[in-house]
Write a protein that holds these residues in place. Structure first.
Motif, PDB file in Angstrom:
ATOM      1  N   GLN A 362       0.826  -1.207   0.000  1.00 20.94           N
ATOM      2  CA  GLN A 362       0.000   0.000   0.000  1.00 20.94           C
ATOM      3  C   GLN A 362       0.859   1.255   0.000  1.00 20.94           C
ATOM      4  N   VAL A 363       1.958   1.214   0.743  1.00 20.36           N
ATOM      5  CA  VAL A 363       2.862   2.363   0.791  1.00 20.36           C
ATOM      6  C   VAL A 363       3.464   2.617  -0.590  1.00 20.36           C
ATOM      7  N   VAL A 364       3.916   1.548  -1.248  1.00 24.39           N
ATOM      8  CA  VAL A 364       4.491   1.690  -2.587  1.00 24.39           C
ATOM      9  C   VAL A 364       3.444   2.219  -3.556  1.00 24.39           C
ATOM     10  N   HIS A 367       2.899   5.873  -2.914  1.00 19.21           N
ATOM     11  CA  HIS A 367       4.041   6.651  -3.375  1.00 19.21           C
ATOM     12  C   HIS A 367       3.979   6.836  -4.892  1.00 19.21           C
ATOM     13  N   ARG A 368       3.579   5.808  -5.610  1.00 18.66           N
ATOM     14  CA  ARG A 368       3.449   5.917  -7.061  1.00 18.66           C
ATOM     15  C   ARG A 368       2.366   6.937  -7.433  1.00 18.66           C
ATOM     16  N   ARG A 369       1.295   6.984  -6.637  1.00 21.25           N
ATOM     17  CA  ARG A 369       0.213   7.929  -6.932  1.00 21.25           C
ATOM     18  C   ARG A 369       0.679   9.360  -6.727  1.00 21.25           C
ATOM     19  N   VAL A 370       1.383   9.614  -5.631  1.00 19.85           N
ATOM     20  CA  VAL A 370       1.828  10.965  -5.316  1.00 19.85           C
ATOM     21  C   VAL A 370       2.990  11.384  -6.212  1.00 19.85           C
ATOM     22  N   TYR A 371       3.888  10.440  -6.474  1.00 17.51           N
ATOM     23  CA  TYR A 371       5.054  10.733  -7.317  1.00 17.51           C
ATOM     24  C   TYR A 371       5.041   9.819  -8.549  1.00 17.51           C
ATOM     25  N   ILE A 385       3.085  11.608   2.729  1.00 18.06           N
ATOM     26  CA  ILE A 385       2.633  11.208   4.060  1.00 18.06           C
ATOM     27  C   ILE A 385       3.193   9.868   4.498  1.00 18.06           C
ATOM     28  N   GLY A 386       3.546   9.027   3.516  1.00 21.84           N
ATOM     29  CA  GLY A 386       4.018   7.692   3.874  1.00 21.84           C
ATOM     30  C   GLY A 386       5.524   7.575   3.916  1.00 21.84           C
ATOM     31  N   THR A 387       6.244   8.670   3.749  1.00 18.79           N
ATOM     32  CA  THR A 387       7.705   8.600   3.678  1.00 18.79           C
ATOM     33  C   THR A 387       8.307   8.025   4.958  1.00 18.79           C
ATOM     34  N   LYS A 388       7.806   8.454   6.125  1.00 23.95           N
ATOM     35  CA  LYS A 388       8.370   7.981   7.376  1.00 23.95           C
ATOM     36  C   LYS A 388       8.224   6.474   7.516  1.00 23.95           C
ATOM     37  N   GLN A 389       7.010   5.991   7.250  1.00 20.25           N
ATOM     38  CA  GLN A 389       6.784   4.554   7.354  1.00 20.25           C
ATOM     39  C   GLN A 389       7.626   3.795   6.340  1.00 20.25           C
ATOM     40  N   PHE A 390       7.725   4.358   5.128  1.00 20.82           N
ATOM     41  CA  PHE A 390       8.471   3.668   4.085  1.00 20.82           C
ATOM     42  C   PHE A 390       9.961   3.597   4.447  1.00 20.82           C
TER      43      PHE A 390
END
Length: 411
Positions: A362-364, A367-371, A385-390
């Protein structure tokens, strides 16, 4: 749909392809992975020559992998040493060398495709542009598409340093000849959507004609391939309209057959069956029916060029537009295969917990959606928003996984 031709995908009742069409409420084009089909063909030839095994690995390949450290890679044999067997490759030697060199100049999607081309050149006595080199044997399980031909060629060229039984040596010889004469061109040309119908017809005829060299291989491979003639179906044979290798006279006959009103209603099928005894006399126009026009409707392709002579097609805008769309079709799922392998390797280093794996996916995806790309203006947007978790997951991974991480973020 581009898919492997396993029963879980192609089953008539509960196959994934059928379920997708039911969910979407529409009929989809079935673009069976041509590399998977070619793997079934070489697999049939390999079983004839080397026998079958229930092991996930080929015992001969395992022995060779373990013995590799004792191999002197400067001492290798080329071609077929015996004069009475050299004729099996000499008639196609130069054309095959030219074909391999041409495609080595192009970028190959995977290293093992490049290795296959280089090994064929060495086997035929030629030298690759970057010189003769041999990579250490890698994965050998049956699911690895290229393992059979790559291992067979390597073992044959180093058979003087590696102990083989007479049965193994003869079997490897037959596999190598088949790989060079038939499999190489079929495999490397497989990703071309417009060339799929014509290439499949040529391959079928080549497999039948191979009976003059090895009857058992010819019978096994032609029977196997005859069950996977997806691209000679009425819906997909129209791709040949955009194949430059197909003559204008053949295209005229194809147009005439497609416009015929005598086409009888046949049972709906995604692939055809053909009488192998009559296959040698078949041409592309014999597979075209009124149903072939469905390709243009399903893909919303302009078809005005069909009303003029094929000699004029190349200069027409509608033909060029349709041709570009056809060239963009994916008829191999190499990227999906690579993606599955990479995520399995990547996730295995990070976690074995299924819930954590799903979170990682889900994080990946987020990330693809945002970037969606790696351009500076995209990356300079709002913080993800998911950078920390990633990052927490990333720092648990080993350094060699960086390239895998980059693949998932920006591929």
């Amino acid at each position: 749909m581009c898919f492997d031709t396993t029963s879980s995908n192609t089953g008539r009742i509960s196959g994934a392809c059928v379920l997708l069409e039911q969910k979407l409420g529409m009929e989809l084009l079935s673009l069976a992975c041509r590399h998977h089909i070619m793997e079934l063909v070489i697999g049939a030839a390999f079983r004839v020559c080397m026998g079958s095994t229930s092991s996930p690995e080929v015992p001969l390949f395992k022995r060779f992998q373990d013995y590799w450290r004792f191999i002197d890679t400067d001492k290798y044999e080329t071609r077929i040493a015996a004069d009475d067997l050299a004729r099996l490759v000499d008639d196609i030697k130069q054309s095959t060398i030219d074909f391999a060199n041409k495609h080595l100049e192009q970028s190959q999607p995977r290293d093992d495709y490049k290795e296959f081309l280089e090994l064929v050149l060495i086997f035929l006595g030629a030298t690759p542009a970057k010189g003769v080199r041999f990579m250490s044997p890698g994965a050998m399980h049956h699911a690895r598409w290229m393992s059979k031909v790559i291992y067979s060629l390597k073992i044959w060229m180093f058979k003087a340093q590696f102990r083989l039984t007479l049965t193994e040596e003869r079997g490897l010889h037959d596999v190598c000849v088949f790989a060079v004469r038939v499999h190489l061109k079929a495999w490397i040309s497989a990703p071309l959507a417009s060339g799929a119908p014509y290439s499949d017809l040529l391959l079928l005829k080549s497999l039948l004609e191979y009976s003059s060299i090895h009857l058992a291989i010819s019978k096994a491979t032609s029977n196997k391939f005859s069950g996977h003639l997806w691209y000679l179906s009425p819906e997909l044979v129209g791709l040949a309209f955009f194949d430059s290798r197909v003559s204008s006279s053949t295209k005229r006959l194809m147009v005439s057959a497609m416009q015929s009103e005598d086409d009888q209603e046949q049972e709906h099928t995604k692939r055809i069956t053909i009488d192998l005894d009559s296959a040698k006399n078949k041409n592309l126009e014999h597979f075209v029916t009124a149903k072939s026009a469905k390709l243009f409707r399903m893909m919303d392709l302009p078809d005005g060029f069909l009303t003029v002579d094929p000699d004029l097609w190349e200069d027409r805008h509608d033909y060029k537009l349709a041709s570009e769309t056809v060239r963009s079709l994916k008829v191999v799922n190499d990227h999906a295969e690579r993606g599955v392998a990479l995520i399995q390797e990547y996730s295995g280093f990070i976690t074995q917990d299924e819930s954590q794996l799903q979170f990682l996916l889900q994080v990946v995806n987020e990330h693809r959606r945002v970037y969606p790309d790696s351009r500076k203006q995209t990356l300079s947007g709002q913080p993800y928003i998911g950078t920390k978790q990633f990052c927490l997951y990333f720092f648990k991974a080993k350094y060699k996984l960086i390239k895998i991480l980059i693949f998932f973020l920006f591929s």
